[in-house]
Scaffold this active site. Structure first.
Site, short mmCIF file in Angstrom:
data_model
loop_
_atom_site.label_atom_id
_atom_site.label_comp_id
_atom_site.label_asym_id
_atom_site.label_seq_id
_atom_site.Cartn_x
_atom_site.Cartn_y
_atom_site.Cartn_z
N GLU A 95 40.38 49.84 33.57
CA GLU A 95 40.28 49.36 34.87
C GLU A 95 41.47 49.71 35.45
OE1 GLU A 95 40.12 44.97 34.77
OE2 GLU A 95 41.20 44.99 32.73
N LYS B 180 41.89 35.92 32.86
CA LYS B 180 42.91 36.24 33.98
C LYS B 180 44.17 35.32 33.78
CE LYS B 180 42.16 36.90 38.89
NZ LYS B 180 42.59 38.21 38.74
N TYR C 61 44.90 32.45 36.82
CA TYR C 61 44.89 32.21 38.20
C TYR C 61 43.50 32.92 38.81
CZ TYR C 61 45.80 37.46 38.61
OH TYR C 61 45.58 38.63 38.43
N LEU D 59 39.05 42.85 32.71
CA LEU D 59 38.42 41.63 33.30
C LEU D 59 37.22 42.06 34.00
CD1 LEU D 59 39.92 38.66 34.31
CD2 LEU D 59 40.04 40.02 36.45
N1 PMP Z 1 40.92 44.17 37.11
C1 PMP Z 1 42.16 43.36 37.02
C2 PMP Z 1 43.32 43.68 36.05
C3 PMP Z 1 42.46 42.52 37.91
O1 PMP Z 1 43.69 41.86 38.21
C4 PMP Z 1 41.47 42.33 39.09
C5 PMP Z 1 41.83 41.31 40.20
N2 PMP Z 1 41.98 40.01 39.96
C6 PMP Z 1 40.28 42.80 39.15
C7 PMP Z 1 39.93 43.69 37.94
C8 PMP Z 1 39.02 42.63 40.02
O2 PMP Z 1 38.64 41.31 39.91
P1 PMP Z 1 37.89 40.54 41.19
O3 PMP Z 1 36.95 41.41 41.79
O4 PMP Z 1 37.48 39.34 40.69
O5 PMP Z 1 39.15 40.31 42.29
#
Ligand code: PMP
Length: 287
Positions: free
Chosen positions: A182, A149, A33, A207
């Site tokens: 994270e 993701k 996603y 991620l």
């Molecule tokens: N880490 C994780 C585990 C996430 O689910 C997200 C949000 N999608 C992020 C980091 C931040 O990613 P982004 O800046 O692309 O929203």
């Protein structure tokens, strides 16, 4: 106004939007996603989100459900049909519908695509940023492909609930060496006493957030340096500032970690400056 969702080629009322019980996303979390923020009627950083989608799909050998340019048009159309000025657009691609069997289905199985959009009041995020959020830490119990993701988010769900139960807004995953990986849905950052912005490398174990990537551009523009290295929970608690980033939270100050105040216990000036500059520098696609 009733909400509209896109499901496998059709725009349908959100209340009646549904996928088949044998969709592999539902059966196996066999899908990926993306979430893009919508701000003032613009989709933010859509190109980078679609780049990452392509990477996630490739890592799992799932084909694009439609051509990338068609997907762009669908994202814009879902935002338009729902008249979203501020909020988010969500897309999910699964390996499709097939008789339940762990191994991949026949190659002609069509990947499934769902796109939804929802409204968020810009005031909610702004007042959260003024107050700052509380974080708790949890052991990282996830698989080692969190760079993809996927919709398999059970550890993230449990971590976020643990945070909520503790009266906090986010949980940070911490590895066996005490290094912060994270958040449950955010990337984690600190600003050291010397004013250096630190976030761990995205080479493995986290991620690679799109907000994180764009924040490197923002820091460049502001002439501030980012150091990519791991930091411990103790270092974060002693830091001048801490914050998290994600498409829906932009830059969100962290004011306490496991109940210990960070810095003076209030949102810091570096996070505020990065947050203020973010949308000037991010890519904006008119919806
Ligand atoms: N880490 C994780 C585990 C996430 O689910 C997200 C949000 N999608 C992020 C980091 C931040 O990613 P982004 O800046 O692309 O929203």
């Amino acid at each position: 106004m009733s909400r509209i969702a896109y499901v496998n080629g059709r725009y349908v009322p959100h209340a009646r939007a549904a996928v088949h019980v044998e969709d592999r996303g539902y059966q196996f979390a066999d899908g990926v996603y993306e979430v893009c923020e919508v701000k003032h009627g613009f989709i933010i950083d859509m190109s980078r989100h679609l780049d990452r989608l392509g990477r996630s799909l490739g890592e799992l050998s799932i084909l694009w459900p439609v051509h990338r340019s068609a997907l762009q048009r669908i994202l814009v159309e879902v935002v338009r049909r729902n008249r979203i000025r501020n909020g988010l657009v969500y897309l999910q691609v699964t390996r499709g519908v097939a008789k339940r069997d762990h191994a991949f289905p026949a190659p002609d199985t069509r990947p499934a695509l769902v796109v939804t959009a929802s409204r968020m009041s810009p005031g909610t995020s702004a007042s959260m940023a003024e107050a700052g959020i509380a974080v708790v830490t949890v052991p990282d119990n996830r698989w080692d492909r969190v760079d993809i993701k996927t919709v398999g988010l059970l550890p993230n769900v449990l971590a976020r609930q643990e945070a909520k139960d503790a009266g906090a807004q986010e949980a940070w995953f911490v590895d066996a060496d005490g290094i912060v990986m994270e958040g449950s849905s955010t990337n984690a950052w600190i600003v050291t006493r010397d004013g250096v912005i630190v976030t761990r490398s995205a080479e493995y174990g986290i991620l690679r957030g799109i907000t994180r990537t764009t924040l490197f551009d923002v820091a460049d523009r502001l002439g501030v340096k980012i150091e990519e290295r791991g930091f411990t929970v103790a270092e974060a608690q002693e830091a001048r500032e801490a914050f998290v980033t994600s498409a829906t939270k932009t830059v969100m100050p962290v004011v306490s970690i496991n109940g210990r105040p960070v810095g003076n216990g209030h949102p810091g000036s570096v996070a505020a400056a990065l947050r203020a500059a973010f949308f000037d520098i991010a890519e904006k696609t008119d919806a």
